[in-house]
Design an enzyme around this catalytic site. Sequence first.
Site, PDB file in Angstrom:
ATOM      1  N   LYS A 102      33.380  44.162  46.234  1.00 12.83           N
ATOM      2  CA  LYS A 102      34.457  43.332  45.675  1.00 12.83           C
ATOM      3  C   LYS A 102      34.754  42.148  46.613  1.00 12.83           C
ATOM      4  O   LYS A 102      33.984  41.876  47.516  1.00 12.83           O
ATOM      5  CB  LYS A 102      35.691  44.213  45.427  1.00 12.83           C
TER       6      LYS A 102
HETATM    7  C1  LIG Z   1      35.384  48.798  41.246  1.00 11.37           C
HETATM    8  C2  LIG Z   1      36.296  48.990  40.103  1.00 11.37           C
HETATM    9  C3  LIG Z   1      37.205  50.058  40.027  1.00 11.37           C
HETATM   10  C4  LIG Z   1      37.220  51.169  41.025  1.00 11.37           C
HETATM   11  O1  LIG Z   1      37.376  50.729  42.320  1.00 11.37           O
HETATM   12  P1  LIG Z   1      37.225  51.756  43.527  1.00 11.37           P
HETATM   13  O2  LIG Z   1      37.954  51.072  44.654  1.00 11.37           O
HETATM   14  O3  LIG Z   1      35.756  51.879  43.798  1.00 11.37           O
HETATM   15  O4  LIG Z   1      37.847  53.039  43.147  1.00 11.37           O
HETATM   16  C5  LIG Z   1      38.085  50.116  38.957  1.00 11.37           C
HETATM   17  N1  LIG Z   1      38.057  49.180  37.991  1.00 11.37           N
HETATM   18  C6  LIG Z   1      37.185  48.153  38.006  1.00 11.37           C
HETATM   19  C7  LIG Z   1      37.211  47.144  36.909  1.00 11.37           C
HETATM   20  C8  LIG Z   1      36.261  48.042  39.053  1.00 11.37           C
HETATM   21  O5  LIG Z   1      35.369  47.056  39.045  1.00 11.37           O
END
Ligand SMILES: *Cc1c(COP(=O)(O)O)cnc(C)c1O
Length: 393
Positions: free
Chosen positions: A184
Site C-alpha cells: 500500500k
Molecule cells: C489490503 C486491503 C485490505 C486489507 O488490508 P490488510 O492491512 O492487509 O488487512 C482491505 N481492503 C482493501 C480494499 C485492501 O486493498
Amino acid sequence: MIPYGRQEVTDDDIASVIDVLRGEWLTQGPTVDAFERELAGCVNVNHAVAVNSATSALHIACLALGVGPGDTVWTTPNTFVASANCARLCGAKVDFVDIDPLTYNMSIEKLAAKLEREPAPKVLIPVHFSGRPVEQDAIAELAERYGFRVIEDASHAIGASRDGEPVGSCRWSDITVFSFHPVKIVTTAEGGAATTNDGALARAMRDLRSHGVTKDADRFVQAEEGGWYYEQHVLGLNYRLTDVQAALGRSQLQRLNAFVGRREVLADRYDTLLAQLPLERPRRDPRARSSWHLYVVRIDPTRATVDRRTLYDRLRAAGIGVQVHYYPVHLQPYYRALGFKRGDFPRAEAYYEQAFTLPLYPAMTEADQDRVVAELSRALWTCPGTIDAATLL
Ligand SMILES: *Cc1c(COP(=O)(O)O)cnc(C)c1O
C-alpha cells in the site's frame, strides 16, 4: 521481476525502528500514540486508532457500529475480500452494490436504486478503489435519507483527497480504515488504522482492539481494588499495533506527500506512453487527487488481438509483475456458498474479465516504466506463435 507494487524503506526508517528496539516499549506504547496523533493530523480527523491490519480495523469498526447477527452490510464486489469478511466476522449478512463502469468504484446510481427497492443496510462500506476517492458527499446524503452508517475502506487511499477534503477526515462518514501493508502507500510491515470524529466510536474501537479491557478508573463500574485493577466491559480482541511497527509508520508518514507525488508523476507518464495502445486507461476525476495505489488498464476487446490471460502470462514471462484487482468477491467459493452467483453483479464481472494492474511504486524508475510499456506493446500486438518474443528484445 518488476513487481506491481513494493515498499520503499530508507535508512532513516530503519534507524527509527532500531531506536524503538533499544528502548523500553516494544508493544503498543508511546510510539503508537505518536503515530496515531500524526496520522490524525495528516488526514484532518479527531481520532486515529492504530491496529495490526486493515482487516482488524474493519472488524472493530463494524463491531463499534453495532453490526451483529440479523444485520446487513453492503460493499462493492470489486475489492479485497476483507471489505466483506468484516461483516461476516460479526455474524452479519453481506450484500453488494455493483460498480460504476468508468470509475470501478461502487456505483452511486446502483446504490440509490437498491435503497429504493430494499431495506437499507446497517452499514455501507464503499472502497476507494485504486486510490480514486468515492463521491462520499453523495453517499452521505443517502445515508441521511435512509438511515445507515458508513465505513470508508481507504486501504488504497491514504494521501488522496476530493474537493480538498482528505480521505480519512470522515467529513462524510462514521469511520475510515487504512492499510499499512507493504504494497500500500505507506507501510508498518503489517498494520492498519481506523479514523473517526466521534469520541465514543474511537473509545469503543480502542477497547475492542485490546480485549475489551479498560484501565480508566473513571469508567469502572465496580469498586476499584488497587493500582493493578482493570475491567473488561465488552468482548474484545488483541489487534494491537506494536511500537516497533509504529516507528516505521511515523517515519514513512513523513514522506506521504512525496510517495503520492511520485505515483502521480508515473501515472501521468503511463497515460502518455500508453495512449496508442488498445487499452482503456484510468479515467480522471477533476475534483479529486488519487493516491494511485493501482494503475489499472482494461484491454479493449474490439482492438486487441489477445485476451487478458495470454497477456498476463506473456508479461509475467517477460519479468513484468502485472496483477489483477479484483476477482469479484461474490464469486469467491465462500460467497457462492452463501447464494451469490455469476450474473449477480455484471459490471464488476465484465470489468474483471478485461482489467489488469501495471507496476507502480515510488521507487520505480522511468527506465523500469519504459520496459513495462515496451513489453506490454509487444505482448499486445504479437499473435500467439507467429513471432518469438525473444528475437524482439
Ligand atoms: C489490503 C486491503 C485490505 C486489507 O488490508 P490488510 O492491512 O492487509 O488487512 C482491505 N481492503 C482493501 C480494499 C485492501 O486493498
